[in-house]
Scaffold this motif. Sequence first.
Motif, PDB file in Angstrom:
ATOM      1  N   ALA A 180       0.788  -1.105  -0.005  1.00  0.00           N
ATOM      2  CA  ALA A 180       0.065   0.089  -0.118  1.00  0.00           C
ATOM      3  C   ALA A 180       0.872   1.180  -0.084  1.00  0.00           C
ATOM      4  CB  ALA A 180      -0.943  -0.137   1.346  1.00  0.00           C
ATOM      5  N   SER A 186       2.982   1.603  -3.194  1.00  0.00           N
ATOM      6  CA  SER A 186       1.939   2.041  -4.116  1.00  0.00           C
ATOM      7  C   SER A 186       1.715   3.468  -4.116  1.00  0.00           C
ATOM      8  CB  SER A 186       0.456   1.066  -4.224  1.00  0.00           C
ATOM      9  OG  SER A 186      -0.406   1.709  -4.970  1.00  0.00           O
ATOM     10  N   HIS A 187       1.276   3.818  -2.903  1.00  0.00           N
ATOM     11  CA  HIS A 187       1.172   5.366  -2.788  1.00  0.00           C
ATOM     12  C   HIS A 187       2.405   6.239  -3.168  1.00  0.00           C
ATOM     13  CE1 HIS A 187       0.193   8.982  -0.943  1.00  0.00           C
ATOM     14  NE2 HIS A 187      -1.099   8.840  -1.220  1.00  0.00           N
ATOM     15  N   ARG A 237       2.827   5.795  -7.169  1.00  0.00           N
ATOM     16  CA  ARG A 237       1.924   6.212  -8.059  1.00  0.00           C
ATOM     17  C   ARG A 237       1.773   7.797  -7.860  1.00  0.00           C
ATOM     18  NH1 ARG A 237      -2.140   2.619  -9.744  1.00  0.00           N
ATOM     19  NH2 ARG A 237      -1.391   0.357  -9.535  1.00  0.00           N
ATOM     20  N   THR A 238       1.994   8.392  -6.804  1.00  0.00           N
ATOM     21  CA  THR A 238       1.720   9.775  -6.892  1.00  0.00           C
ATOM     22  C   THR A 238       2.496  10.575  -7.634  1.00  0.00           C
ATOM     23  OG1 THR A 238       0.976   9.464  -4.194  1.00  0.00           O
ATOM     24  CG2 THR A 238       1.725  11.885  -4.928  1.00  0.00           C
ATOM     25  N   GLN A 280       0.270   5.062   9.997  1.00  0.00           N
ATOM     26  CA  GLN A 280       0.365   4.112   8.777  1.00  0.00           C
ATOM     27  C   GLN A 280      -0.989   4.726   7.815  1.00  0.00           C
ATOM     28  OE1 GLN A 280       1.658   2.196   6.562  1.00  0.00           O
ATOM     29  NE2 GLN A 280       3.251   1.088   7.589  1.00  0.00           N
ATOM     30  N   GLY A 281      -1.952   4.776   8.840  1.00  0.00           N
ATOM     31  CA  GLY A 281      -3.293   5.082   8.120  1.00  0.00           C
ATOM     32  C   GLY A 281      -3.460   5.988   6.893  1.00  0.00           C
ATOM     33  N   PRO A 282      -4.529   6.231   6.244  1.00  0.00           N
ATOM     34  CA  PRO A 282      -4.769   7.130   5.225  1.00  0.00           C
ATOM     35  C   PRO A 282      -4.718   8.480   5.575  1.00  0.00           C
ATOM     36  CG  PRO A 282      -6.559   5.622   5.316  1.00  0.00           C
ATOM     37  CD  PRO A 282      -5.579   5.438   6.306  1.00  0.00           C
ATOM     38  N   SER A 283      -4.767   8.841   6.871  1.00  0.00           N
ATOM     39  CA  SER A 283      -4.589  10.337   7.246  1.00  0.00           C
ATOM     40  C   SER A 283      -3.370  10.666   7.874  1.00  0.00           C
ATOM     41  CB  SER A 283      -5.819  10.632   8.066  1.00  0.00           C
ATOM     42  OG  SER A 283      -5.605   9.713   9.359  1.00  0.00           O
ATOM     43  N   ARG A 284      -2.184   9.611   7.517  1.00  0.00           N
ATOM     44  CA  ARG A 284      -0.938  10.021   7.935  1.00  0.00           C
ATOM     45  C   ARG A 284      -0.449  11.245   7.633  1.00  0.00           C
ATOM     46  NH1 ARG A 284       3.189   6.189   4.449  1.00  0.00           N
ATOM     47  NH2 ARG A 284       2.600   7.278   2.475  1.00  0.00           N
ATOM     48  N   LYS A 285       0.388  11.881   8.259  1.00  0.00           N
ATOM     49  CA  LYS A 285       1.072  13.250   8.117  1.00  0.00           C
ATOM     50  C   LYS A 285       2.275  13.126   7.361  1.00  0.00           C
ATOM     51  CE  LYS A 285       1.315  17.554  10.499  1.00  0.00           C
ATOM     52  NZ  LYS A 285       1.788  17.965  11.861  1.00  0.00           N
ATOM     53  N   LEU A 299      -5.606  11.906   3.243  1.00  0.00           N
ATOM     54  CA  LEU A 299      -5.706  13.281   3.455  1.00  0.00           C
ATOM     55  C   LEU A 299      -4.754  13.678   4.740  1.00  0.00           C
ATOM     56  CD1 LEU A 299      -9.509  13.894   2.968  1.00  0.00           C
ATOM     57  CD2 LEU A 299      -7.594  14.395   1.562  1.00  0.00           C
ATOM     58  N   ALA A 327      -4.076   6.650  -4.963  1.00  0.00           N
ATOM     59  CA  ALA A 327      -2.659   5.916  -5.305  1.00  0.00           C
ATOM     60  C   ALA A 327      -2.387   4.891  -4.472  1.00  0.00           C
ATOM     61  CB  ALA A 327      -1.673   7.203  -4.924  1.00  0.00           C
TER      62      ALA A 327
END
Lengths: 498, 212
Positions: free
Chosen positions: A226, A229-230, A233-234, A443-448, B66, B108
Amino acid sequence: MPVVPTRVEAPGGGWAAVDRLLGDAARGLDPQELRVARLTAAFSIALSMWGPLFAVFYGLMGAFRLSLFVVLAVAVVGTSLIALRAGKRVLAGHQLLLGLLGVLLAIGAYTRGVFSPTLMWLPVLPVIALLLLGRRAALIWGAVPIAAVILFTVAAFMGIEGAGVFSGKHLIAYHAASLLSTVVLQASLALLFESAKAQMGEELAAQRDLVTRAEERSRMKSDFLASTSHELRTPLNTIINIPQGLLDILAAPRAVRCAGCSELFELEEAEAVPAQCPSCGGALALQPAPELEPATTSRLLRSVVTSGQHLLMVVNDILDYSRLEARGQVLARESTALEQVLQQLEGVIAPVAQRAGVGLVLQRDAAPTTQLSVDRVKLAQVLINLVSNAIKFSNGQGEVRVIASTFEEAGHGWVQLLVRDQGIGIAPENLSVIFEGFRQVDQGPSRKYGGTGLGLAISKRLVELHGGRLKVESALGRGSTFRVQLPITQSHSQRGTS
Amino acid sequence: MKKIEPATIWTSPVLYVEDELPNWEVVELRLGNRCTLQWAKSSEEACDRVRSQKGEFLAILMDIQLSGSALDGIQLTRALRGKEAVDKLPDFARELPRVTCPIFFVTAYGNLYSGPQLTDAGADGWMPKPVDFLKLVTLLSRANVMRTLETLMSPGLEPSRPRPAMRGVGRGGRGGRGEGPPRRTGKRRVSPSNKSHARRKGSKVPQPQPTR
């Protein structure tokens, strides 16, 4: 990364002696086979030790014939170890049972057949057969004693009771001894089952542990996929889509519009503007070409370059990490002065700190001439990574301090490069995960904070490859301290003046 | 020389919820000539935009990650669709206007977040980065057609729907001006004048265009 054991070792150190007896036959067996081999040997040994007791006991009571039977049986049972050492586990099992059956029937026949307490040993046969040879053998070895008992019973009905070697006090002693030995025997069997159950429980726990670890690894792998990939891909989004967008504008076909019917037409590449509109015959006017402001264009192109560089960094990280994981990394060690390392670090990192608005202090508590035998590029990679992490997690506040010092431990000189920040810190429960690959505390999608989370994993492995250590201590909200400790080269081990 | 149809300008603005500048730049460059774009850098900003626009977007493009936001894209979508318990939401995400427009995830993260997880949250679709703009434009064009049809098929807008009357209120932030005049009937067929190339200039937003 944790090493997953490929074989479950049967627990219990008490088997070591038995294993020695088994010799080569114990090698290369799967756990189940090994357990059977060990049990067979154990029964064979136990019975061979039981036997002489009885031989002596019968001898003392003058029943030498019975002693002779027992000695013969011990010979048969004891030699089953030879078959066992040859790897013939089934043969050994049958041999052992046959010896036991023989002696029981012989003694039974000489102690009044169906009245003989020795026959109480017979139920042991199918139990041992079940443990050593499996269910079918247990059926056969269960049928044999039944047949024997029927035989003795029929004989008794027919008036043949068999000889009674014992009488009077001897008979009482013989009965008592037989009963006692039966009790002992049953108790041992119960113990054996109990320990087998416990062993099974341990094996089950080991299996469960394996499963948990496999699950953990697979979860880490998908986390890695994940975040990789992020991270890949970004930048690719920018690299592919910005040039495509610019191209769409720059290479847009020319268009004409009819003043009469307002229809729009697209011109071929080298086509001249026709005189008339094909639909209504009106006049055609070339549409103004789309424009690109130079400032916008260069801003967008810069973004493409930055994305490309970022992508390169991510790819390098992934390759570095895979190489270290595959143990394929070789160090190009050379004798290097500590000062050289520090200067190189300062050159790279000072501008970064300045840009981030974080103070950077290099404190030299060790003699600058202290010699290290290191791969200069790799050590620089580690230090740059640690210091830029410190800067990243400082959030533009406070200072990052690098302290070079030396210390002695167990007669060896060590250099310590300490990197301390006053940033966000790391929670105690996360201190253990930060050196694992592909992990970020957040780790989460709101990581800074961005990044593959590979930097620290790479650094730790590189330091360890140098024979050194990478340690961390941290308090949440008060910053983190990383220590790189490297052994000082033996030949140049002048102590620092710290 | 061949006849071409000028690209339609979509009637309503598109909201892009995205924390990273480069991704915004990409969308601005590639979609800026088709519609008004609004950029929300965080979940809070997204809620502000939704409020000032009364939830009336052509579509919302949603990033999952985000950074530094109270809600990630999935939670935000649940909030916009009224699928999240109110007491679990931060203040800014409570009492949002109803958002009926399509929400598309642009993410992504390869396949970490599965389709059902996103559709359960209330998304209408998702696409991976790097964004395939041919696909995205098709999706948005379809959304535009649906929206136009919806407007055509709902008679008597004024009394039953308060929306158009509220249009003038709270046009917020960048490009809040993309809204057209109240779409009364949608019947006015306008010849495709001055539509095609003049729009090419990046973020130059076209004047309100009624639907075709």
